[in-house]
Design a protein around this motif. Structure first.
Motif, PDB file in Angstrom:
ATOM      1  N   MET A 224      12.116 -15.051 -20.531  1.00  0.00           N
ATOM      2  CA  MET A 224      11.197 -14.719 -19.217  1.00  0.00           C
ATOM      3  C   MET A 224      11.076 -13.182 -19.227  1.00  0.00           C
ATOM      4  N   LEU A 225       9.993 -12.608 -19.649  1.00  0.00           N
ATOM      5  CA  LEU A 225       9.928 -11.298 -19.659  1.00  0.00           C
ATOM      6  C   LEU A 225       8.798 -10.689 -18.661  1.00  0.00           C
ATOM      7  N   PHE A 226       9.415  -9.475 -17.921  1.00  0.00           N
ATOM      8  CA  PHE A 226       8.732  -8.815 -16.717  1.00  0.00           C
ATOM      9  C   PHE A 226       8.243  -7.506 -17.039  1.00  0.00           C
ATOM     10  N   PRO A 227       6.993  -7.561 -17.589  1.00  0.00           N
ATOM     11  CA  PRO A 227       6.273  -6.159 -17.769  1.00  0.00           C
ATOM     12  C   PRO A 227       6.305  -5.103 -16.608  1.00  0.00           C
ATOM     13  N   THR A 254       5.811 -13.034 -18.735  1.00  0.00           N
ATOM     14  CA  THR A 254       5.559 -13.565 -19.744  1.00  0.00           C
ATOM     15  C   THR A 254       6.465 -14.407 -20.283  1.00  0.00           C
ATOM     16  N   ARG A 255       6.175 -15.648 -20.519  1.00  0.00           N
ATOM     17  CA  ARG A 255       7.165 -16.717 -20.895  1.00  0.00           C
ATOM     18  C   ARG A 255       6.865 -17.364 -22.414  1.00  0.00           C
ATOM     19  N   ALA A 256       7.911 -17.566 -23.255  1.00  0.00           N
ATOM     20  CA  ALA A 256       8.057 -18.158 -24.283  1.00  0.00           C
ATOM     21  C   ALA A 256       9.342 -19.043 -24.696  1.00  0.00           C
ATOM     22  N   SER A 257       9.222 -19.934 -25.392  1.00  0.00           N
ATOM     23  CA  SER A 257      10.267 -20.845 -25.875  1.00  0.00           C
ATOM     24  C   SER A 257      10.630 -20.726 -27.361  1.00  0.00           C
TER      25      SER A 257
END
Length: 298
Positions: A224-227, A254-257
């Motif tokens: 979980m990335l918070f720009p 922005t999310r990635a697995s």
């Protein structure tokens, strides 16, 4: 009957409910050996001792008695000493937040937690590694992590998760973004961000779902990335990150697995691995599926 080995954070050793829980489990016929930490490296030393014993003396379950940081120290040291350990692990949650326990429905009542450790069925769960440092629950990083890591320990004891919000809000002028690039399975991103979380578990910071879709047994980790938000949204993001368990974090994130991830930052990142500090400008992150046998209800 299981042989159990409790590594108990010294700060909790005098609690009456912990002493009563230990006595209760022993009365039920379980062998329960207790080691109380005093120095900073005691938890790791006790864990190494347990997994390296001969088979007839090795505990069936190693119980970490403390917060997420104690669990991290115990698991990391045990795996470092014996990556294929046949010991299972359990948690007696005695920390301020107990995020990992909440995510796995481990009771915070000491007697109930020890009874679960004694009688529950171990299952395989994943662990994460960042530059060969182990984490079990969530690794977080960025300016927000650095500031909240410096929050007054007395305030954290008194106020819980609110202490992190107060620390962040009082130093909002220091919330400068970090520039980095992220590359993972089918995912790439580059830019400025205020915070990031890599989750094996879902919760961190006192019940905040930093990685709401993470699962400890799916063979993957969640990013979980918070720009960097618009200036008038910074305090709102900070509040959601640090204080609002029901906040809409995904509206900012922005999310990635992934199974492996590389992060290259322009400057050193302040990281928090289950409460344990770390700093690096390059991160090599990977999951180790089913590396740990853990006793839980969820």
């Amino acid at each position: 009957m299981r042989r159990m080995y409790l590594i108990l954070n010294g700060k909790s050793s005098q609690r009456d409910d912990v002493r009563a829980a230990v006595a209760h489990v022993r009365e039920q016929g379980y062998q329960l050996e207790v080691r109380v930490t005093y120095d900073a490296d005691d938890a790791a030393r006790f864990a190494r001792d347990a997994v390296c014993r001969e088979a007839d003396e090795r505990p069936d379950v190693i119980v970490a008695g403390g917060g997420d940081g104690t669990l991290n120290q115990v698991v990391a040291a045990a795996i470092e000493a014996d990556a294929g350990t046949r010991c299972a692990f359990a948690l007696l949650p005695l920390g301020t937040a107990n995020d990992f326990a909440a995510g796995l429905d481990i009771p915070v009542d000491p007697q109930a937690a020890l009874v679960l450790a004694a009688s529950g069925t171990p299952r395989k769960i994943d662990i994460g590694r960042i530059n060969d440092r182990v984490f079990v629950n969530v690794a977080s990083g960025g300016t927000v992590t650095r500031i909240t890591r410096e929050a007054d320990p007395r305030a954290k004891r008194l106020l819980g998760g609110a202490a992190y919000l107060i620390a962040g809000a009082s130093r909002i002028g220091e919330l400068t973004p970090t520039r980095a690039s992220f590359s993972a399975d089918g995912f790439s991103w580059e830019g400025q961000f205020l915070a990031m979380a890599i989750g094996n578990g879902r919760l961190a910071g006192g019940g905040v779902p930093l990685c709401p879709e993470a699962k400890v047994d799916d063979g993957r980790l969640d990013l979980m990335l918070f720009p960097q938000p618009e200036a008038d949204h910074v305090l709102s993001l900070l509040s959601s990150l640090l204080r609002e368990p029901d906040g809409d974090l995904q509206g900012y994130a922005t999310r990635a697995s992934f199974t492996s991830l590389r992060v290259d930052a322009e400057e050193e990142l302040s990281l928090n691995l289950d409460g344990e500090p770390m700093s690096a400008s390059r991160l090599d992150v990977k999951v180790e599926p089913g590396a740990l046998r853990f006793v839980s209800r969820a």
